[in-house]
Write an enzyme that holds these catalytic residues in place. Sequence first.
Site, mmCIF file in Angstrom:
data_model
loop_
_atom_site.group_PDB
_atom_site.id
_atom_site.type_symbol
_atom_site.label_atom_id
_atom_site.label_comp_id
_atom_site.label_asym_id
_atom_site.label_seq_id
_atom_site.Cartn_x
_atom_site.Cartn_y
_atom_site.Cartn_z
ATOM 1 N N SER A 91 0.804 -1.212 0.000
ATOM 2 C CA SER A 91 0.000 0.000 0.000
ATOM 3 C C SER A 91 0.844 1.272 0.000
ATOM 4 O O SER A 91 1.847 1.370 0.705
ATOM 5 C CB SER A 91 -0.903 0.018 1.227
ATOM 6 O OG SER A 91 -1.638 1.215 1.268
ATOM 7 N N ILE A 104 3.801 11.523 3.580
ATOM 8 C CA ILE A 104 2.846 11.862 2.517
ATOM 9 C C ILE A 104 1.567 12.428 3.132
ATOM 10 O O ILE A 104 0.947 13.330 2.580
ATOM 11 C CB ILE A 104 2.492 10.603 1.683
ATOM 12 C CG1 ILE A 104 3.761 9.958 1.122
ATOM 13 C CG2 ILE A 104 1.516 10.960 0.573
ATOM 14 C CD1 ILE A 104 4.582 10.812 0.208
ATOM 15 N N GLY A 105 1.193 11.884 4.292
ATOM 16 C CA GLY A 105 -0.034 12.352 4.923
ATOM 17 C C GLY A 105 -1.264 11.750 4.275
ATOM 18 O O GLY A 105 -2.336 12.343 4.264
ATOM 19 N N ASN A 113 -5.128 0.076 7.798
ATOM 20 C CA ASN A 113 -3.882 0.716 8.182
ATOM 21 C C ASN A 113 -4.110 1.442 9.500
ATOM 22 O O ASN A 113 -4.608 2.563 9.523
ATOM 23 C CB ASN A 113 -3.433 1.712 7.111
ATOM 24 C CG ASN A 113 -2.251 2.538 7.577
ATOM 25 O OD1 ASN A 113 -1.593 2.201 8.563
ATOM 26 N ND2 ASN A 113 -1.987 3.612 6.871
ATOM 27 N N CYS A 134 -0.220 3.975 10.334
ATOM 28 C CA CYS A 134 0.510 5.020 9.628
ATOM 29 C C CYS A 134 0.965 6.079 10.610
ATOM 30 O O CYS A 134 0.143 6.717 11.262
ATOM 31 C CB CYS A 134 -0.348 5.673 8.561
ATOM 32 S SG CYS A 134 0.552 6.977 7.735
ATOM 33 N N LYS A 185 -3.129 -4.292 9.476
ATOM 34 C CA LYS A 185 -1.703 -4.032 9.263
ATOM 35 C C LYS A 185 -1.069 -3.450 10.519
ATOM 36 O O LYS A 185 -1.502 -2.417 11.025
ATOM 37 C CB LYS A 185 -1.536 -3.070 8.092
ATOM 38 C CG LYS A 185 -0.105 -2.817 7.706
ATOM 39 C CD LYS A 185 -0.068 -2.122 6.371
ATOM 40 C CE LYS A 185 1.338 -1.846 5.930
ATOM 41 N NZ LYS A 185 1.365 -1.234 4.582
ATOM 42 N N ILE A 191 5.497 -5.249 8.277
ATOM 43 C CA ILE A 191 5.273 -4.117 9.147
ATOM 44 C C ILE A 191 4.996 -2.856 8.318
ATOM 45 O O ILE A 191 5.302 -2.801 7.138
ATOM 46 C CB ILE A 191 6.511 -3.844 10.055
ATOM 47 C CG1 ILE A 191 7.732 -3.542 9.203
ATOM 48 C CG2 ILE A 191 6.749 -5.007 10.976
ATOM 49 C CD1 ILE A 191 9.003 -3.190 10.001
ATOM 50 N N ASN A 192 4.425 -1.854 8.991
ATOM 51 C CA ASN A 192 4.340 -0.532 8.416
ATOM 52 C C ASN A 192 5.674 0.157 8.699
ATOM 53 O O ASN A 192 6.611 -0.487 9.162
ATOM 54 C CB ASN A 192 3.162 0.229 9.046
ATOM 55 C CG ASN A 192 2.604 1.274 8.082
ATOM 56 O OD1 ASN A 192 3.375 2.039 7.496
ATOM 57 N ND2 ASN A 192 1.302 1.299 7.932
ATOM 58 N N THR A 203 8.787 0.096 -1.023
ATOM 59 C CA THR A 203 9.749 1.068 -1.527
ATOM 60 C C THR A 203 10.519 0.612 -2.775
ATOM 61 O O THR A 203 10.800 1.414 -3.660
ATOM 62 C CB THR A 203 10.745 1.433 -0.413
ATOM 63 O OG1 THR A 203 10.009 1.941 0.698
ATOM 64 C CG2 THR A 203 11.728 2.494 -0.867
#
Lengths: 274, 274, 314, 314
Positions: free
Chosen positions: D32, D82-83, D138, D141, D176, D202-203, D277
């Site tokens: 995501s 990013i928000g 999520n 975050c 998550k 993981i996040n 990434t």
Amino acid sequence: MIETLATVESNDEIATGYRRLTLSFDQEIEARPGQFAMLKAHDAFEPLLRRAFAFYRTHGPRQSSFLYQVLGRGTEALSRLGRGGRVEALLPLGNSWPVDASAPTGRALVVSGGIGSASVLMLCDRLARAGVDTHILFGASSARVAHGCGLEDFRALGLPLTITTDDGSLGERGFVTAPLERMLRTRGGPRPVVYACGPWVMMSRVSEITAGFEARCLVSLEAPMGCGFGVCVGCVVAVKTREPLGYNSYKRVCIDGSIFPAEAVRWDVTAMSH
Amino acid sequence: MIETLATVESNDEIATGYRRLTLSFDQEIEARPGQFAMLKAHDAFEPLLRRAFAFYRTHGPRQSSFLYQVLGRGTEALSRLGRGGRVEALLPLGNSWPVDASAPTGRALVVSGGIGSASVLMLCDRLARAGVDTHILFGASSARVAHGCGLEDFRALGLPLTITTDDGSLGERGFVTAPLERMLRTRGGPRPVVYACGPWVMMSRVSEITAGFEARCLVSLEAPMGCGFGVCVGCVVAVKTREPLGYNSYKRVCIDGSIFPAEAVRWDVTAMSH
Amino acid sequence: MTGATPGSNNHDERLAVEIAGIRFKNPVMGASGTFGYGLEFAPLIDLNRLGGFSTKGLSARPLPGNPPPRIVETHGGMLNAIGLQNIGARAFVQERLPSLRGYDTRVIANVFGYSDEDYIEAINILNDGEGISAYELNISCPNVKEGGIVIGSSPSAAARLTEKARLASSRPLIVKLSPNVTDITAMARAIVAAGADALSLINTLVGMSVDVNTRRPRLNYVTGGLSGPAIRPIAVRMVYEVARAVAVPLIGIGGIASATDALEFIIAGATAVQIGTANYYDPRVTEKAVDGLSEYCDHNRIESIRSLIGSLAR
Amino acid sequence: MTGATPGSNNHDERLAVEIAGIRFKNPVMGASGTFGYGLEFAPLIDLNRLGGFSTKGLSARPLPGNPPPRIVETHGGMLNAIGLQNIGARAFVQERLPSLRGYDTRVIANVFGYSDEDYIEAINILNDGEGISAYELNISCPNVKEGGIVIGSSPSAAARLTEKARLASSRPLIVKLSPNVTDITAMARAIVAAGADALSLINTLVGMSVDVNTRRPRLNYVTGGLSGPAIRPIAVRMVYEVARAVAVPLIGIGGIASATDALEFIIAGATAVQIGTANYYDPRVTEKAVDGLSEYCDHNRIESIRSLIGSLAR
Ligand SMILES: Cc1cc2nc3c(=O)[nH]c(=O)nc-3n(C[C@H](O)[C@H](O)[C@H](O)COP(=O)(O)OP(=O)(O)OC[C@H]3O[C@@H](n4cnc5c(N)ncnc54)[C@H](O)[C@@H]3O)c2cc1C
Ligand SMILES: Cc1cc2nc3c(=O)[nH]c(=O)nc-3n(C[C@H](O)[C@H](O)[C@H](O)COP(=O)(O)OP(=O)(O)OC[C@H]3O[C@@H](n4cnc5c(N)ncnc54)[C@H](O)[C@@H]3O)c2cc1C
Ligand SMILES: Cc1cc2nc3c(=O)[nH]c(=O)nc-3n(C[C@H](O)[C@H](O)[C@H](O)COP(=O)(O)O)c2cc1C
Ligand SMILES: Cc1cc2nc3c(=O)[nH]c(=O)nc-3n(C[C@H](O)[C@H](O)[C@H](O)COP(=O)(O)O)c2cc1C
Ligand code: FES
Ligand code: FES
């Protein structure tokens, strides 16, 4: 947009800290003025992210050159590549300079600041070939940097060219925005369209000046990039919107730009950390 | 021990995946057989840690060559260096092969497995010059690897040499431990001192065999290394101690070794993850 | 440019900082477990040029450590499961301190134990040693099942140990924080309230690596502590958070490999820094960092590096 | 070697896995926020070759995200703030899902909100959408002040949200996990007890980077989420811990950039993986990873990748 492993034809230092990288591709590409590529030295484990570089020149459909300043890890890794070296490339990316924007008035002012020159060489060439009366304002911090930013190539275009250096070591001393303002003030006739590429502060000033003279202005912006093709949403700039914090407050430099109308940009929100 | 930036004189592939790296130093160094250096390609951002490489040969006090197998990130980074490239070097490190250990009996068997050969070429040369009756047992997985591990250089020593390859593509088919056992069994007279360098499993077997024949055996061990000069305590091997879990249960390969008496090592506790 | 060349800033007064009443000639120290007992670096650098260093974790009795493999490199860092092998507090006092007294640098004794009593016992032994400037309690080493992980992630347990250590200690007390917690400021507040004179952070993050060919963990201990440049962003963030939560001086640790890296921590709120893993792959990094700080002061006309502490602009 | 070349293993049955009753043709998915809405990758890879992907976090209403700079590269990774800029759940259903239905790959809708109600509202909107295989909550975050950090680090709050989401959701529910906690197994147990069908982890880890020349944070938001190879050892460790704490399938995430990396997670206990990434710097990494898994099965004569899940040897 294609993802390919390009081959280094040459990677020459043209002034201390400035290099020209020529790549050949295994497929045909079509790059328009102002577009860019995401490049990374193939066998470098670090840094991870590719870096954006404007197409400086194209030599047929299978060869392009890029002009870059060796600044940090990404460009250092590139600078070590020799002929035959491999470069991971994603290209072509972004929108391009609207050459025809200057058709109405038939006049253009191209403002280049530092390595921003890499993005406008092809533009100047197209403008000239389109019969647009084009004047180049070429700014750099010093004579060395001016050469590193491709001054000879710009001179070779044979277009009227005004050079400024911060230290006065070449051309007029001071910022490139000074001759810009002067020209807009003194030169009569129809307003030229202003195309600008350079550091944020310079662009912000250029936008101010052109607004004052109601001259149309287009700028190519820079932002730290994660992907280059629109997915990370990391490369945004703030743009003017009706409701201050509405959904469309930010645009991606990599895919909505890198070229924007100067008046659309919120210059109070800088996109770079430096 | 000195820390210096060495210069690459040559870095040639001698067989697919195997290279000889010759470095020159800005100061005089004195490396004894079996000692090693911690090396890292100067301009590589990754990997971070230096890798240990045995001194293969010394060419005067300011030049040495190393033999290496291109395996992972560290050796890949090294393999990309050309003449004039820079290498971060910490050297010389570790103890060395006790040549005089074979003085009493005047006989030596040098057992080399794979790239372990890099650690014993200078040893064989010293033994020969010391008038020790030396026989080399040279093991490799294939003919290609044997050449990559410097077979020609060993042949050039003019010493009796038995070659084994796992696939039988050169010399005797099988492991180098077979001729070792055969020689210890059949050859009469005083017991030779056995010097061995190779993968853990081979060393473990060599140690078993030599113990059976009560032959003195010295082994050069491998362990993942963090620093190479004794501070990280990461490179340990388990050694036999009176109290099973006493303070001295572990020795550092980099500074207490890399050379140990075979009987001191706990072969049941492997030092490498592979 | 003064200070740009090694040696020239042996006495760069601009770099001096103070922690718990102790003066450090500069903010650069070697981190515990990566700087041995200091003497190992004498052949490579001039120890007198460093602000100080923290010793390998010392326990009341010598410890053998974990079986190999103990370390494995990862991207941008390494995992270690040394298991706190050390010569023991007494041997340190008797065999290492005497030679260390020959150097003009601060020696911080890093202390470790399996129980509160172990810590106190070690401190009592070290109290007799001459030439120790402060103690650094390692309550966070993730490599040892007993103690470490628990104390390092429980504010109450950490406060309890800090109080006892504060009483036992004849010297300034630095407590070293673990990053393996939900809220590091809660740990910091509890430990400072219990009497810590300073905090150092961060210790390693618990990690793991698998050899997919053998399908075995790359470390015999299975998990290990992650260190190196990979963790720097996490460490800088934690220093920034803790600096705004407590008033005592902080020593920033985590992935520092240059003066620039050190400055990130100082600007985020650290009074000094410790360099760890980088000592392995760049044994002269501490000395280089000191030179780099002098250069930075030159370039930016900084009168005293103290003016940079917590100077982050918003 | 079958499967060694792209395309040849379009139907490599050995790679099929199942999560919460859903079959994935292989364990490789896009993570995501790093895979956009999937379609962005259509020009670069054959989406049909992936097990699936998780959408950019979707909220009930579109979100503008944070001011720039939003990202900065670090050693072995990057920080992002990013928000959660996103087009909103409704626009996703109306403008993206129709085209996505043209691809034979699993679409996981990643859901995000500032409050429990936000989450439920988003889920209700998405329930109407055709072509979504599962939801991924999520709760971790670290970039948004409200909600995120709190829910993601509180077992009770996470359990409460999971229960509500479980009731509202017409589809399998994946939660998550955040790595920014002291004990990730406590989070996992609470969330599974509350009805989650699977967990993904993981996040990102909360980090920070400072520009020492400007003395400003490199991110406008000051802190951001650390991702990339730098965090892989932490992620593998957490998957290993959680795999031994709960019985539901796990999706391993964190620094995966190759089939070998993915295998570390699978051997540690993950049923599938998400690549984040790496999609930025190697846009075809997901497809390459699928090929790499087939090659691994060839080399090691693996009949089914399911036999590797949690197969770590001790
Ligand atoms: C659309 C676009 C087109 C571009 N075209 C070109 C081009 O044609 N030629 C070219 O040389 N570059 C160009 N850039 C910039 C380029 O992509 C890199 O950002 C730049 O080369 C720095 O990368 P690096 O890896 O060398 O430095 P990094 O490792 O990314 O950064 C190292 C240090 O330099 C600082 N830094 C990074 N970028 C800058 C900067 N621009 N100015 C000042 N400090 C900086 C960082 O803050 C950091 O401290 C372009 C960028 C964009 C967005
Ligand atoms: C005292 C000493 C002397 C040494 N001398 C030499 C020498 O003269 N020449 C030489 O080539 N090497 C020598 N080595 C080994 C060398 O230091 C490196 O460990 C080796 O080159 C692998 O490093 P790498 O960076 O290429 O691989 P890494 O990136 O470290 O590892 C990459 C992959 O290869 C695997 N791997 C690493 N090392 C080995 C191994 N030895 N066998 C099988 N798989 C492995 C790892 O598990 C990993 O999966 C010596 C080691 C020691 C301790
Ligand atoms: C091999 C190794 C051993 C360590 N031993 C200790 C120790 O004994 N006591 C301690 O407090 N910290 C110990 N640490 C943690 C370091 O002091 C430091 O906090 C951590 O490595 C992060 O800094 P770095 O990224 O610069 O290495 C050790 C670290 C490593 C890599
Ligand atoms: C730029 C960026 C944006 C992200 N956005 C989201 C998101 O919207 N929802 C979410 O659950 N995770 C998000 N993540 C986290 C990733 O899905 C992933 O969990 C994390 O990056 C670790 O994996 P990686 O190291 O492979 O990137 C984002 C990550 C990045 C780098
Ligand atoms: S660089 Fe990723 S969206 Fe622009
Ligand atoms: S490699 Fe660090 S102690 Fe041996």
